[in-house]
Every structure is written in structure tokens, then in C-alpha cells.
Write a protein that holds these residues in place. Structure first.
Motif, PDB file in Angstrom:
ATOM      1  N   ILE A  90       0.879  -1.161   0.000  1.00  0.00           N
ATOM      2  CA  ILE A  90       0.000   0.000   0.000  1.00  0.00           C
ATOM      3  C   ILE A  90       0.917   1.211   0.000  1.00  0.00           C
ATOM      4  CG2 ILE A  90      -1.728   1.284   1.320  1.00  0.00           C
ATOM      5  CD1 ILE A  90      -2.515  -1.421   2.611  1.00  0.00           C
ATOM      6  N   THR A  91       0.596   2.200  -0.775  1.00  0.00           N
ATOM      7  CA  THR A  91       1.424   3.401  -0.813  1.00  0.00           C
ATOM      8  C   THR A  91       1.165   4.239   0.426  1.00  0.00           C
ATOM      9  OG1 THR A  91       1.366   3.411  -3.214  1.00  0.00           O
ATOM     10  CG2 THR A  91       2.009   5.461  -2.132  1.00  0.00           C
ATOM     11  N   PHE A  92       2.208   4.466   1.196  1.00  0.00           N
ATOM     12  CA  PHE A  92       2.137   5.320   2.378  1.00  0.00           C
ATOM     13  C   PHE A  92       3.110   6.468   2.212  1.00  0.00           C
ATOM     14  CE2 PHE A  92       0.757   1.304   4.442  1.00  0.00           C
ATOM     15  CZ  PHE A  92      -0.425   1.759   4.997  1.00  0.00           C
ATOM     16  N   GLU A  93       2.775   7.571   2.812  1.00  0.00           N
ATOM     17  CA  GLU A  93       3.652   8.730   2.859  1.00  0.00           C
ATOM     18  C   GLU A  93       3.987   9.002   4.318  1.00  0.00           C
ATOM     19  OE1 GLU A  93       4.837  10.371   0.233  1.00  0.00           O
ATOM     20  OE2 GLU A  93       3.741   9.021  -1.117  1.00  0.00           O
ATOM     21  N   PRO A  94       5.176   9.528   4.594  1.00  0.00           N
ATOM     22  CA  PRO A  94       5.483   9.917   5.975  1.00  0.00           C
ATOM     23  C   PRO A  94       4.386  10.835   6.520  1.00  0.00           C
ATOM     24  CG  PRO A  94       7.460   9.977   4.659  1.00  0.00           C
ATOM     25  CD  PRO A  94       6.315   9.751   3.694  1.00  0.00           C
ATOM     26  N   ARG A  97       6.880   6.811   9.250  1.00  0.00           N
ATOM     27  CA  ARG A  97       8.055   7.685   9.351  1.00  0.00           C
ATOM     28  C   ARG A  97       8.993   7.566   8.163  1.00  0.00           C
ATOM     29  NH1 ARG A  97       9.153   9.039  14.653  1.00  0.00           N
ATOM     30  NH2 ARG A  97      10.651  10.472  13.750  1.00  0.00           N
ATOM     31  N   ALA A  98       9.097   6.363   7.563  1.00  0.00           N
ATOM     32  CA  ALA A  98       9.987   6.156   6.416  1.00  0.00           C
ATOM     33  C   ALA A  98       9.461   4.973   5.617  1.00  0.00           C
ATOM     34  CB  ALA A  98      11.417   5.899   6.875  1.00  0.00           C
ATOM     35  N   THR A  99       9.670   5.027   4.291  1.00  0.00           N
ATOM     36  CA  THR A  99       9.184   3.958   3.427  1.00  0.00           C
ATOM     37  C   THR A  99      10.214   3.615   2.352  1.00  0.00           C
ATOM     38  OG1 THR A  99       8.145   5.458   1.836  1.00  0.00           O
ATOM     39  CG2 THR A  99       6.790   4.747   3.695  1.00  0.00           C
ATOM     40  N   SER A 100      10.075   2.405   1.836  1.00  0.00           N
ATOM     41  CA  SER A 100      10.820   1.976   0.657  1.00  0.00           C
ATOM     42  C   SER A 100       9.886   1.051  -0.112  1.00  0.00           C
ATOM     43  CB  SER A 100      12.117   1.260   1.043  1.00  0.00           C
ATOM     44  OG  SER A 100      11.848  -0.021   1.561  1.00  0.00           O
ATOM     45  N   ASP A 122       6.931  -5.423   6.530  1.00  0.00           N
ATOM     46  CA  ASP A 122       7.691  -6.101   5.487  1.00  0.00           C
ATOM     47  C   ASP A 122       6.680  -6.658   4.487  1.00  0.00           C
ATOM     48  OD1 ASP A 122       9.053  -7.920   3.873  1.00  0.00           O
ATOM     49  OD2 ASP A 122      10.153  -8.837   5.532  1.00  0.00           O
ATOM     50  N   TRP A 123       6.505  -5.960   3.369  1.00  0.00           N
ATOM     51  CA  TRP A 123       5.514  -6.364   2.363  1.00  0.00           C
ATOM     52  C   TRP A 123       5.848  -7.714   1.740  1.00  0.00           C
ATOM     53  CZ3 TRP A 123       1.478  -3.629   3.116  1.00  0.00           C
ATOM     54  CH2 TRP A 123       1.527  -2.256   3.343  1.00  0.00           C
ATOM     55  N   ARG A 124       7.131  -7.992   1.523  1.00  0.00           N
ATOM     56  CA  ARG A 124       7.530  -9.231   0.835  1.00  0.00           C
ATOM     57  C   ARG A 124       7.116 -10.472   1.611  1.00  0.00           C
ATOM     58  NH1 ARG A 124      13.722  -8.049  -0.313  1.00  0.00           N
ATOM     59  NH2 ARG A 124      13.477  -7.455   1.844  1.00  0.00           N
ATOM     60  N   ALA A 156      17.041   1.801   5.062  1.00  0.00           N
ATOM     61  CA  ALA A 156      18.236   1.564   4.239  1.00  0.00           C
ATOM     62  C   ALA A 156      18.935   0.272   4.642  1.00  0.00           C
ATOM     63  CB  ALA A 156      19.196   2.743   4.344  1.00  0.00           C
ATOM     64  N   ASP A 157      19.043   0.013   5.950  1.00  0.00           N
ATOM     65  CA  ASP A 157      19.668  -1.227   6.426  1.00  0.00           C
ATOM     66  C   ASP A 157      18.856  -2.458   6.012  1.00  0.00           C
ATOM     67  OD1 ASP A 157      21.872  -0.045   7.523  1.00  0.00           O
ATOM     68  OD2 ASP A 157      21.324  -0.434   9.608  1.00  0.00           O
TER      69      ASP A 157
END
Length: 113
Positions: free
Chosen positions: A11-15, A32-35, A59-61, A88-89
Motif C-alpha cells: 500500500i502506498t504510504f507517505e510519511p 516515518r519512512a518507506t521503501s 515487510d511487504w515481501r 536503508a539497512d
């Protein structure tokens, strides 16, 4: 809980967006953060001084959420920059969602900031 999930369509989320989870319906989290594969969310820790937060990572995967696998499950996520470092990690494979403390993804609803 050691839950296993199934891949979930992201689902598309924005901070700043808000999310409520089934296991904690009265305690909304803030994105707070997305990828592409992960979302870091925080909320105020119950009965703690303002600014003391808890977090969960979607974790979408794998269709799960939970803290990352660090000793004590502690990671400083008080700023957006720190939350972006967590993402990032995870994206780089340096961190994973805790096997011991994960739960199946249980999004009830979302609100926008």
C-alpha cells in the motif's frame, strides 16, 4: 510469536500517514519512512515521557511486521532520519525483521496526515 506471513501487495504510504493494526487497534502508528519493501512506523510509548516511542516495521515481501533483529530490539527511531537509516539497512540486507517477535501483517485501516 514467530508468525509467518504471505507476500502482501504494498500500500502506498507517505510519511505522516497513520496506520492502525489489528493487535493494537486503539494505538495508531505514524509512518516515518518507506521503501519499496518496508515501512517504518512509530507511536508514543504507553505511560512514558513524550518523545519515547515504540516502532514496528512492515515487510511487504513476507506479509509480517515487527522490530528488527538487534539485541534488545532497540533502535533509535526518534527522528525521520533515523527511521530512514532503518529502511536503508533493511533494503541492503544488513537487518531483518525479528524472527522471534514478528506478527502477521494486520492493517485495520489507514488515515492520512
Amino acid at each position: 510469536m514467530n508468525a509467518t506471513g504471505t507476500p502482501t501487495t504494498p500500500i502506498t504510504f507517505e510519511p505522516g500517514d497513520r496506520i492502525r493494526f489489528g493487535l493494537e487497534p486503539r494505538r495508531p502508528y505514524t509512518v516515518r519512512a518507506t521503501s519499496e519493501h518496508f515501512v517504518v512506523c512509530t507511536r508514543q510509548r504507553d505511560f512514558a515521557p513524550k518523545g519515547d516511542v515504540v516502532y514496528t516495521v512492515i515487510d511487504w515481501r513476507n506479509g509480517i511486521r515487527g522490530p528488527i533483529n538487534v539485541i534488545g530490539q532497540s533502535w533509535d527511531v526518534r527522528t525521520d532520519e533515523q527511521c530512514q537509516l532503518v529502511v536503508a539497512d533493511l533494503d541492503a540486507g544488513r537487518s531483518k525483521i525479528s524472527h522471534r517477535n514478528r506478527v502477521q501483517l494486520d492493517i485495520l485501516d489507514r488515515g492520512q496526515s
